[in-house]
Design an enzyme around this catalytic site. Structure first.
Site, mmCIF file in Angstrom:
data_model
loop_
_atom_site.group_PDB
_atom_site.id
_atom_site.type_symbol
_atom_site.label_atom_id
_atom_site.label_comp_id
_atom_site.label_asym_id
_atom_site.label_seq_id
_atom_site.Cartn_x
_atom_site.Cartn_y
_atom_site.Cartn_z
ATOM 1 N N THR A 251 0.819 -1.207 0.000
ATOM 2 C CA THR A 251 0.000 0.000 0.000
ATOM 3 C C THR A 251 0.861 1.269 0.000
ATOM 4 O OG1 THR A 251 -0.199 -0.316 2.390
ATOM 5 C CG2 THR A 251 -2.069 -0.963 1.032
ATOM 6 N N ASN A 271 4.676 -2.621 2.969
ATOM 7 C CA ASN A 271 5.052 -3.991 3.300
ATOM 8 C C ASN A 271 4.147 -5.017 2.633
ATOM 9 O OD1 ASN A 271 3.359 -2.638 5.561
ATOM 10 N ND2 ASN A 271 2.780 -4.781 5.650
ATOM 11 N N ASP A 316 7.789 -6.195 7.754
ATOM 12 C CA ASP A 316 7.074 -4.921 7.746
ATOM 13 C C ASP A 316 8.050 -3.770 7.514
ATOM 14 O OD1 ASP A 316 5.040 -3.042 7.910
ATOM 15 O OD2 ASP A 316 5.079 -2.938 10.088
ATOM 16 N N LYS A 343 12.194 1.942 6.777
ATOM 17 C CA LYS A 343 12.190 1.214 8.042
ATOM 18 C C LYS A 343 13.374 0.278 8.215
ATOM 19 C CE LYS A 343 7.312 0.773 9.423
ATOM 20 N NZ LYS A 343 6.275 -0.253 9.689
ATOM 21 N N ASN A 403 10.358 5.887 10.836
ATOM 22 C CA ASN A 403 8.987 5.609 10.439
ATOM 23 C C ASN A 403 8.449 6.773 9.621
ATOM 24 O OD1 ASN A 403 5.988 4.839 10.750
ATOM 25 N ND2 ASN A 403 7.017 3.157 11.795
ATOM 26 N N TRP A 404 7.184 7.121 9.757
ATOM 27 C CA TRP A 404 6.561 8.129 8.885
ATOM 28 C C TRP A 404 7.022 9.551 9.192
ATOM 29 C CZ3 TRP A 404 3.975 12.294 10.732
ATOM 30 C CH2 TRP A 404 3.572 12.237 12.077
ATOM 31 N N CYS A 630 -7.007 -7.205 19.693
ATOM 32 C CA CYS A 630 -6.956 -6.101 20.653
ATOM 33 C C CYS A 630 -5.562 -5.504 20.850
ATOM 34 C CB CYS A 630 -7.470 -6.556 22.020
ATOM 35 S SG CYS A 630 -9.023 -7.481 21.975
ATOM 36 N N CYS A 633 -3.953 -1.993 19.782
ATOM 37 C CA CYS A 633 -4.268 -0.716 20.435
ATOM 38 C C CYS A 633 -4.122 -0.753 21.955
ATOM 39 C CB CYS A 633 -5.696 -0.284 20.096
ATOM 40 S SG CYS A 633 -5.948 0.154 18.373
#
Length: 702
Positions: A251, A271, A316, A343, A403-404, A630, A633
């Site tokens: 993506t 990734n 990733d 990365k 990272n970003w 879960c 997050c």
């Protein structure tokens, strides 16, 4: 001169309202963006994405006089990752849930806002919070990519919708968090979703109408259905198995840059989906165009060249990090280059005309490879890198060496400033992996998600540095750091460099800082009360230089980690020098602190139930469900947690309230989506049992 307190979002302002004349943004305007000191016209300031300002009013000698001018509070408390645009004296910034705000750059007055009404349920499709990184501008419009996949054109004067179009299939878990770009009247936008099993692509839309011009898929689809172009036919030769059934990934969720002279658009891809190549391409292969830099013609989407930073990615290791264009001398020859620190831990310098690899050097601790072969362009992998037969500690990890968070490039000093980190995690193969169309499907055991270690003495890899952040000044000619600032915080903000010789950065613990560009000396630091992820911008209005940053803690890392207990709200902060020539600057921190430095008390202590009986089947089922649904997050440990509650101390883990939350959406208005299409009542029972067992400090015996 007076102050105003407006609770539509706190605005403490000193009224100096600039002219509202509307500048029509054109190709010429964007190409010459660096010549306009009173504007910040696109995400990275210019098409080269340098994030460098030639302004010098704020410099190494006087930066100690920098004070907060105004603080405009925004309505949500989630991750703020946006770079504001500054046009005609107005700041345009996006917040969580893809909301847009127009703010007077000098007074801080909120002029208008727009809410695209993104459903809280769509949070279930995001890997890393409901963030948005910003807008694009063209003619009299602004362009927004909404979290739920729409491309929306807004009138810049009023905030009213001019048009909108859906850019993603409604039956797949795509999201948009990145900022659009505009080239010659075409809006470019990508998307995210690789962790949930989607096929990556980016698209071009007509800026006036929203009509699709073209679409470039980054991984091939089902060969039996034919290929969209020759580039994908070639890419299919590097895949095996039935990859199209599990998504493929790749993506385009962030980086783009453009060279108007070469007429080439540069795009970074993400990734693989799933992460572990063995589950998507079982007989190996490079899996083009994952983790790659693509050079395409913006007029038609034709691929001109590509370079893959991580062939056959299994970690990733996205290449969707910030891309910078520059002209520098390499080995005695002037080159037009593209630079990226993805990365995987290596800093790459490519010839942007041809894609030739010129340099590749590690900028952080790396153990998955021993280097990059400059002749082949390929990494030399270590024997344990692909964790095929053993669990292995891999550095960097999925958070990446970078990272970003955007870098910055100072062309005067020919230095790239990198907001990076040292990372290390345990990777292990999920031997029972099956394609999960209803949730995260990494294909790597979630032991990697809890495998980060801070205690160096406990590590098998004793050479690895302790996990922490850093800011580095990187010499791209020599492939080495000029200076490094070690940072205790792990997830600090993006960067801004200026000709005044300073590098600005916000921090996880709520400070705006600045460093001497030549030495790395800390020359400025002020408390803001809000964790900062986004990069600052700077501009000049009526002879005064301002620095603005969007502040708000959250994002993928912030969902589970909190560094400050202070102001729990997002805000746009604007600073200027306090001196005789600029008397309107006043310190407002004390006023803001008095009225708004409130934070939610820690959750009430859960009283242990000494009679609690642990069921091994329920505990193990709940543990698997927590890891797969879960853990992205929430935490269940002794930390405070982050934006999302720490479920070890939550009072909402009994079966009845937990069912109401995860099956019936009781907290959807607060950003907690319903899992009704993914979980059932028995799953809620198992999750409740698992969480309450941990709260009661009881686990099933061996």
């Amino acid at each position: 001169m007076h102050s105003r307190l407006i609770l539509a979002g706190l605005i403490i302002s000193y009224i100096v309202t600039p002219c509202r004349a509307q500048e029509a943004i054109t190709s010429e305007t964007l190409v010459n963006a660096d010549s306009n000191d009173s504007a910040w016209l696109s995400y990275g300031k210019n098409y080269s994405e340098t994030r460098f300002s030639p302004l010098t009013q704020i410099n190494q000698k006087n930066i100690g006089q920098l004070k907060l001018l105004n603080k405009t509070l925004l309505p949500d408390w989630r991750g703020m990752e946006a770079t504001p645009l500054l046009i005609d004296g107005v700041l345009y910034v996006t917040g969580p849930w893809s909301k847009v705000f127009a703010i007077d750059a000098v007074s801080g007055e909120l002029l208008w806002s727009y809410d695209p009404q993104v459903s809280g349920q769509t949070a279930i499709n995001g890997c890393c919070d409901v963030v948005n990184r910003g807008l694009a501008a063209w003619d009299d419009k602004l362009y927004l990519g909404s979290f739920d996949g729409r491309l929306i054109a807004l009138n810049r004067q009023s905030g009213k919708v001019s048009w909108e179009t859906n850019t993603v299939p409604e039956d797949r878990p795509y999201t948009i968090t990145g900022a659009p770009r505009v080239i010659n009247g075409a809006v470019l936008i990508g998307n995210g979703g690789a962790e949930l099993g989607v096929r990556g692509y980016f698209s071009s839309y007509d800026a006036s109408t929203g009509k699709l011009n073209w679409r470039f898929y980054t991984v091939p689809g089902n060969p039996d259905e034919g290929f969209e172009n020759a580039a994908l036919k070639d890419a299919a030769k590097t895949w095996t198995g039935e990859w199209w059934k599990v998504g493929g990934g790749g993506t385009v969720w962030d980086s783009m840059a453009y060279d108007p002279e070469l007429d080439l658009l540069y795009v970074g891809t993400g990734n693989g989906s799933p992460w572990d190549r063995n589950h998507r391409s079982p007989e190996g292969g490079d899996n083009l165009y994952l983790s790659s830099i693509l050079a395409v013609r913006p007029s038609n989407g034709e691929l001109v060249w590509h370079y893959q930073t991580t062939p056959g990615d299994s970690w990733d290791f996205t290449a969707s990090q910030h891309i910078i264009l520059a002209d520098i001398e390499i080995d005695g020859k002037q080159r037009s280059v593209l630079m990226q620190a993805p990365k995987n831990g290596y800093f790459y310098v490519l010839d942007r005309k041809t894609g030739e690899l010129l340099k590749a050097d590690p900028f952080t601790y790396v153990n998955w490879s021993t280097g990059i072969d400059l002749k082949t362009g390929r990494p030399v992998e270590t024997e344990f890198a692909r964790y095929e037969n053993i669990n292995a500690e891999i550095a960097p990890n999925y958070d990446g060496g970078h990272n970003w968070h955007p870098m910055a490039y100072d062309p005067n000093r020919e230095l790239v400033f990198i907001p990076g980190r040292n990372t290390l995690s345990m990777y292990g193969r999920d031997l029972n992996w099956k394609y999960n169309s209803q949730g995260f499907g990494t294909g790597a055991g979630w032991n990697l998600a809890i495998g980060q270690q801070d205690n160096k003495a406990d590590r098998k890899d004793a050479a690895a540095p302790v996990k922490r952040g850093f800011l580095k000044a990187w010499n791209p000619k020599k492939g080495q750091a000029v200076w490094t600032v070690e940072q205790d915080e792990f997830w600090n903000g993006g960067l801004l460099a200026t000709a005044g010789g300073v590098v600005f950065q916000g921090t996880a613990d709520g400070r705006l800082t600045a460093y001497n560009s030549e030495t790395g000396e800390l020359v400025f630091s002020t408390e803001t009360g809000i964790g900062i992820l986004a990069p600052p911008i700077t501009y000049q209005i009526n002879g005064v230089q301002y620095v603005t940053v969007a502040a708000g803690w959250g994002g993928g890392f912030g969902m589970k980690n909190l560094f400050t207990n202070k102001l729990r709200s997002n805000a746009v902060l604007t600073f200027a020098l306090q001196n005789e020539s600029n008397p309107s600057v006043n310190i407002v921190n004390e006023i803001v602190a008095k009225e708004f430095n409130r934070f939610t008390p820690a959750d009430s202590q859960v009283v242990p139930d000494l009679s609690w009986q642990v069921s091994r089947p329920l505990f193990e089922a709940g543990e698997r469900l927590f890891d797969s649904h879960c853990a992205v997050c929430h935490v269940v440990d002794d930390s405070r947690g982050g934006i999302a509650p720490n479920l070890l101390s939550s009072l909402m883990t009994a079966e009845e309230p937990l069912s109401a939350i995860i099956l019936h959406g009781a907290l959807q208005s607060r950003g907690m989506p319903s899992f009704v299409n993914k979980l059932d009542k028995s799953d809620a029972q198992a999750l409740s049992h698992y969480l309450r067992s941990l709260q009661n400090k009881k686990k099933p015996g061996k």
